[in-house]
Design a protein around this motif. Structure first.
Motif, PDB file in Angstrom:
ATOM      1  N   LEU A 115     -21.629 -46.537   4.550  1.00  0.00           N
ATOM      2  CA  LEU A 115     -20.244 -46.302   4.140  1.00  0.00           C
ATOM      3  C   LEU A 115     -19.614 -47.520   3.465  1.00  0.00           C
ATOM      4  O   LEU A 115     -18.789 -47.368   2.562  1.00  0.00           O
ATOM      5  N   GLY A 116     -19.990 -48.709   3.912  1.00  0.00           N
ATOM      6  CA  GLY A 116     -19.288 -49.881   3.378  1.00  0.00           C
ATOM      7  C   GLY A 116     -20.102 -51.141   3.303  1.00  0.00           C
ATOM      8  O   GLY A 116     -19.537 -52.250   3.302  1.00  0.00           O
ATOM      9  N   GLY A 117     -21.432 -50.998   3.244  1.00  0.00           N
ATOM     10  CA  GLY A 117     -22.275 -52.189   3.208  1.00  0.00           C
ATOM     11  C   GLY A 117     -22.014 -53.058   1.998  1.00  0.00           C
ATOM     12  O   GLY A 117     -21.874 -54.291   2.108  1.00  0.00           O
ATOM     13  N   VAL A 123     -16.902 -58.750   0.236  1.00  0.00           N
ATOM     14  CA  VAL A 123     -15.847 -59.513   0.911  1.00  0.00           C
ATOM     15  C   VAL A 123     -16.398 -60.842   1.408  1.00  0.00           C
ATOM     16  O   VAL A 123     -15.774 -61.899   1.241  1.00  0.00           O
ATOM     17  N   LEU A 124     -17.581 -60.811   2.029  1.00  0.00           N
ATOM     18  CA  LEU A 124     -18.186 -62.048   2.538  1.00  0.00           C
ATOM     19  C   LEU A 124     -18.510 -63.013   1.396  1.00  0.00           C
ATOM     20  O   LEU A 124     -18.335 -64.229   1.534  1.00  0.00           O
ATOM     21  N   GLU A 142      -9.673 -53.581  -2.595  1.00  0.00           N
ATOM     22  CA  GLU A 142     -10.461 -52.355  -2.521  1.00  0.00           C
ATOM     23  C   GLU A 142     -11.675 -52.536  -1.617  1.00  0.00           C
ATOM     24  O   GLU A 142     -12.010 -51.657  -0.810  1.00  0.00           O
ATOM     25  N   ALA A 143     -12.328 -53.694  -1.755  1.00  0.00           N
ATOM     26  CA  ALA A 143     -13.502 -53.964  -0.933  1.00  0.00           C
ATOM     27  C   ALA A 143     -13.119 -54.069   0.542  1.00  0.00           C
ATOM     28  O   ALA A 143     -13.813 -53.526   1.416  1.00  0.00           O
ATOM     29  N   VAL A 144     -12.003 -54.748   0.828  1.00  0.00           N
ATOM     30  CA  VAL A 144     -11.542 -54.892   2.212  1.00  0.00           C
ATOM     31  C   VAL A 144     -11.188 -53.529   2.794  1.00  0.00           C
ATOM     32  O   VAL A 144     -11.507 -53.220   3.942  1.00  0.00           O
ATOM     33  N   SER A 145     -10.513 -52.696   1.984  1.00  0.00           N
ATOM     34  CA  SER A 145     -10.127 -51.372   2.451  1.00  0.00           C
ATOM     35  C   SER A 145     -11.348 -50.523   2.802  1.00  0.00           C
ATOM     36  O   SER A 145     -11.401 -49.900   3.865  1.00  0.00           O
ATOM     37  N   GLN A 146     -12.350 -50.522   1.931  1.00  0.00           N
ATOM     38  CA  GLN A 146     -13.552 -49.728   2.175  1.00  0.00           C
ATOM     39  C   GLN A 146     -14.354 -50.283   3.346  1.00  0.00           C
ATOM     40  O   GLN A 146     -14.884 -49.519   4.162  1.00  0.00           O
ATOM     41  N   ALA A 147     -14.429 -51.604   3.426  1.00  0.00           N
ATOM     42  CA  ALA A 147     -15.148 -52.222   4.542  1.00  0.00           C
ATOM     43  C   ALA A 147     -14.457 -51.918   5.871  1.00  0.00           C
ATOM     44  O   ALA A 147     -15.122 -51.649   6.875  1.00  0.00           O
ATOM     45  N   LEU A 152     -14.176 -49.100  11.074  1.00  0.00           N
ATOM     46  CA  LEU A 152     -13.443 -48.189  11.956  1.00  0.00           C
ATOM     47  C   LEU A 152     -14.286 -46.970  12.308  1.00  0.00           C
ATOM     48  O   LEU A 152     -14.246 -46.482  13.447  1.00  0.00           O
ATOM     49  N   ALA A 153     -15.045 -46.478  11.334  1.00  0.00           N
ATOM     50  CA  ALA A 153     -15.938 -45.345  11.592  1.00  0.00           C
ATOM     51  C   ALA A 153     -17.002 -45.733  12.623  1.00  0.00           C
ATOM     52  O   ALA A 153     -17.301 -44.966  13.557  1.00  0.00           O
TER      53      ALA A 153
END
Length: 258
Positions: A115-117, A123-124, A142-147, A152-153
């Motif tokens: 989902l967010g790899g 971000v890192l 956008e990257a922070v939001s998806q990560a 959370l999932a």
């Protein structure tokens, strides 16, 4: 047939109080056992791949700790030898339970990466290279939001897995249950007692926040959990005794219900 019962929400705090009472009865030995486990786990993690395999033995070690709790509860002295209890009773089933827990965590990790790899890596990378500029700020958001959504999932999926594994080692060890039925009953018991577990979890989260600065100062990120472990472990036993054992030994006629 093993059954669970619902208990009052206030029991969540009571489990911690009972855990602390069991800790006080053998405080020095609890600290020594916890320190020994801490050192052993740190050494195991230094060996490639062994740390992952060691997760198979977590239920075995846990039931040994629970045997120690039961001994203290019955007025007997706490001994390190109790840690071996899981190696003489239902060991294969406990190891299989550890394998299922490991598999569950690996599947959750796979879902997070799927989902967010890429977003997590982005971000890192931006953080490590300090390339945060007004021009790429929207990409970072956008990257922070998806990560965040991916994490959370994973967190949401880890909750039922934790519930399924909360009581299952004891159900396998004490009641000769197979791992999957034990996990199902453990999940049911936790869902049946959501309010006491929410209060219990919130109290431990608050305690963890208090000891976190110590972990940050020592740069041992999991130190906070280990500092709380001597009371968390007996409190787990207290929750099991409250939800399961009381059902198996009903009060006599005319006795007041707790």
């Amino acid at each position: 047939m093993v059954q669970s019962r619902p208990v009052a929400a206030s029991r969540g705090l009571r489990w911690i109080g009972e855990g602390f009472a069991l800790f006080k009865k053998s405080a020095a030995m609890w600290l020594m056992i916890t320190l020994g486990l801490f050192a052993a786990f740190k050494l195991i993690l230094l060996i490639p791949f062994i740390g992952v395999v060691a997760m198979l033995g977590l239920p075995i070690i846990l039931v040994g700790l629970m045997e120690g709790c039961r001994a203290v509860d019955l007025g007997q002295p706490l001994k390190p030898a109790y840690l071996l209890s899981g190696f003489v009773r239902n060991t294969a089933a406990l190891a299989l339970l550890g394998a299922l827990y490991l598999l569950g965590n690996l599947l959750i990790l796979l879902i997070i990466i799927t989902l967010g790899g890429d977003s997590l890596m982005q971000v890192l990378k931006f953080t490590a290279e300090r390339k945060v500029t007004p021009e790429n700020m929207h990409l970072i958001r956008e990257a922070v939001s998806q990560a965040t959504m991916a994490l959370l999932a994973g967190w949401a999926l880890s909750i039922p897995l934790t519930m399924a594994c909360w009581f299952s080692p004891l159900l396998v060890y004490l009641h000769d249950m197979r791992p999957l039925p034990a996990m199902a009953i453990s999940l049911k018991a936790c869902l049946q007692n959501l309010m006491p577990f929410l209060i219990y979890g919130a109290a431990w989260f608050f305690a963890l926040m208090i000891v976190t600065p110590i972990a940050m100062a020592t740069r041992i990120l999991d130190l906070g959990m280990w500092l709380l472990a001597p009371i968390v472990i007996p409190s787990l036993y207290a929750s099991y005794r409250d939800i399961f054992v009381a059902v198996e030994s009903p009060p006599s006629a005319g006795a007041a219900t707790p």
